[in-house]
Scaffold this motif. Structure first.
Motif, PDB file in Angstrom:
ATOM      1  N   ALA A   1       0.852  -1.187   0.000  1.00  0.00           N
ATOM      2  CA  ALA A   1       0.000   0.000   0.000  1.00  0.00           C
ATOM      3  C   ALA A   1       0.886   1.233   0.000  1.00  0.00           C
ATOM      4  CB  ALA A   1      -0.903   0.013   1.228  1.00  0.00           C
ATOM      5  N   GLY A   2       0.263   2.346  -0.314  1.00  0.00           N
ATOM      6  CA  GLY A   2       0.943   3.626  -0.256  1.00  0.00           C
ATOM      7  C   GLY A   2       0.012   4.662   0.332  1.00  0.00           C
ATOM      8  N   GLY A   3       0.598   5.648   0.973  1.00  0.00           N
ATOM      9  CA  GLY A   3      -0.199   6.702   1.578  1.00  0.00           C
ATOM     10  C   GLY A   3       0.558   8.013   1.579  1.00  0.00           C
ATOM     11  N   ASN A   4      -0.121   9.059   2.005  1.00  0.00           N
ATOM     12  CA  ASN A   4       0.452  10.401   1.974  1.00  0.00           C
ATOM     13  C   ASN A   4       0.748  11.001   3.339  1.00  0.00           C
ATOM     14  OD1 ASN A   4       0.349  10.652  -0.878  1.00  0.00           O
ATOM     15  ND2 ASN A   4      -1.853  11.036  -0.731  1.00  0.00           N
ATOM     16  N   ASP A   5       0.255  10.400   4.409  1.00  0.00           N
ATOM     17  CA  ASP A   5       0.371  11.015   5.732  1.00  0.00           C
ATOM     18  C   ASP A   5       1.522  10.406   6.533  1.00  0.00           C
ATOM     19  OD1 ASP A   5       0.021  12.364   8.084  1.00  0.00           O
ATOM     20  OD2 ASP A   5      -2.083  11.796   8.345  1.00  0.00           O
ATOM     21  N   SER A   6       2.731  10.866   6.282  1.00  0.00           N
ATOM     22  CA  SER A   6       3.906  10.323   6.968  1.00  0.00           C
ATOM     23  C   SER A   6       3.946  10.713   8.447  1.00  0.00           C
ATOM     24  CB  SER A   6       5.190  10.769   6.270  1.00  0.00           C
ATOM     25  OG  SER A   6       5.312  12.173   6.298  1.00  0.00           O
ATOM     26  N   SER A   7       3.155  11.671   8.852  1.00  0.00           N
ATOM     27  CA  SER A   7       3.135  12.073  10.262  1.00  0.00           C
ATOM     28  C   SER A   7       2.501  10.995  11.145  1.00  0.00           C
ATOM     29  CB  SER A   7       2.376  13.391  10.433  1.00  0.00           C
ATOM     30  OG  SER A   7       0.995  13.214  10.194  1.00  0.00           O
ATOM     31  N   ARG A   8       1.840  10.011  10.552  1.00  0.00           N
ATOM     32  CA  ARG A   8       1.147   8.976  11.335  1.00  0.00           C
ATOM     33  C   ARG A   8       1.855   7.623  11.301  1.00  0.00           C
ATOM     34  NH1 ARG A   8      -4.783   8.669  11.185  1.00  0.00           N
ATOM     35  NH2 ARG A   8      -4.332   7.642  13.148  1.00  0.00           N
ATOM     36  N   ILE A   9       3.135   7.615  10.933  1.00  0.00           N
ATOM     37  CA  ILE A   9       3.877   6.355  10.875  1.00  0.00           C
ATOM     38  C   ILE A   9       3.912   5.686  12.250  1.00  0.00           C
ATOM     39  CG2 ILE A   9       6.158   5.329  10.506  1.00  0.00           C
ATOM     40  CD1 ILE A   9       6.503   7.265   8.168  1.00  0.00           C
ATOM     41  N   GLY A  10       4.065   6.445  13.299  1.00  0.00           N
ATOM     42  CA  GLY A  10       4.051   5.880  14.654  1.00  0.00           C
ATOM     43  C   GLY A  10       2.739   5.179  14.963  1.00  0.00           C
ATOM     44  N   ASP A  11       1.629   5.786  14.552  1.00  0.00           N
ATOM     45  CA  ASP A  11       0.315   5.169  14.743  1.00  0.00           C
ATOM     46  C   ASP A  11       0.206   3.886  13.931  1.00  0.00           C
ATOM     47  OD1 ASP A  11      -0.431   7.335  16.346  1.00  0.00           O
ATOM     48  OD2 ASP A  11      -1.317   8.421  14.656  1.00  0.00           O
TER      49      ASP A  11
END
Length: 64
Positions: free
Chosen positions: A42-52
Motif C-alpha cells: 500500500a501507499g499513503g500520503n500522511d507520513s506524520s502517522r507512521i508511529g500510529d
C-alpha cells in the motif's frame, strides 16, 4: 509518501492474512492498497502517522 509492504510466510497465512492487514492499516496513512494472503502493499500520503501505523501493526500481530 509512505510505502507499506507486508509479507507473511505461507505457513502463517491462515493466522495472518497480509491483504486484510493492509486493508485495515492503510487508512491510518491516508492511502490505498491490497494484496494476497502472503503479500500485500500500500501507499499513503500522511507520513506524520507512521508511529500510529506501527502501533496498529503491533496490535494486529499480538491479537493474531
Amino acid at each position: 509518501k509512505v510505502a507499506l509492504l507486508i509479507a507473511v510466510t505461507k505457513d502463517l497465512t491462515k493466522r495472518f492474512h497480509a491483504g486484510k492487514m493492509v486493508k485495515e492499516l492503510v487508512p491510518i496513512i491516508g492511502g490505498r492498497g491490497g494484496g494476497r494472503p502472503d503479500m500485500a502493499q500500500a501507499g499513503g500520503n500522511d507520513s506524520s502517522r507512521i508511529g500510529d501505523l506501527v502501533s496498529a501493526f503491533k496490535k494486529l500481530i499480538a491479537e493474531g
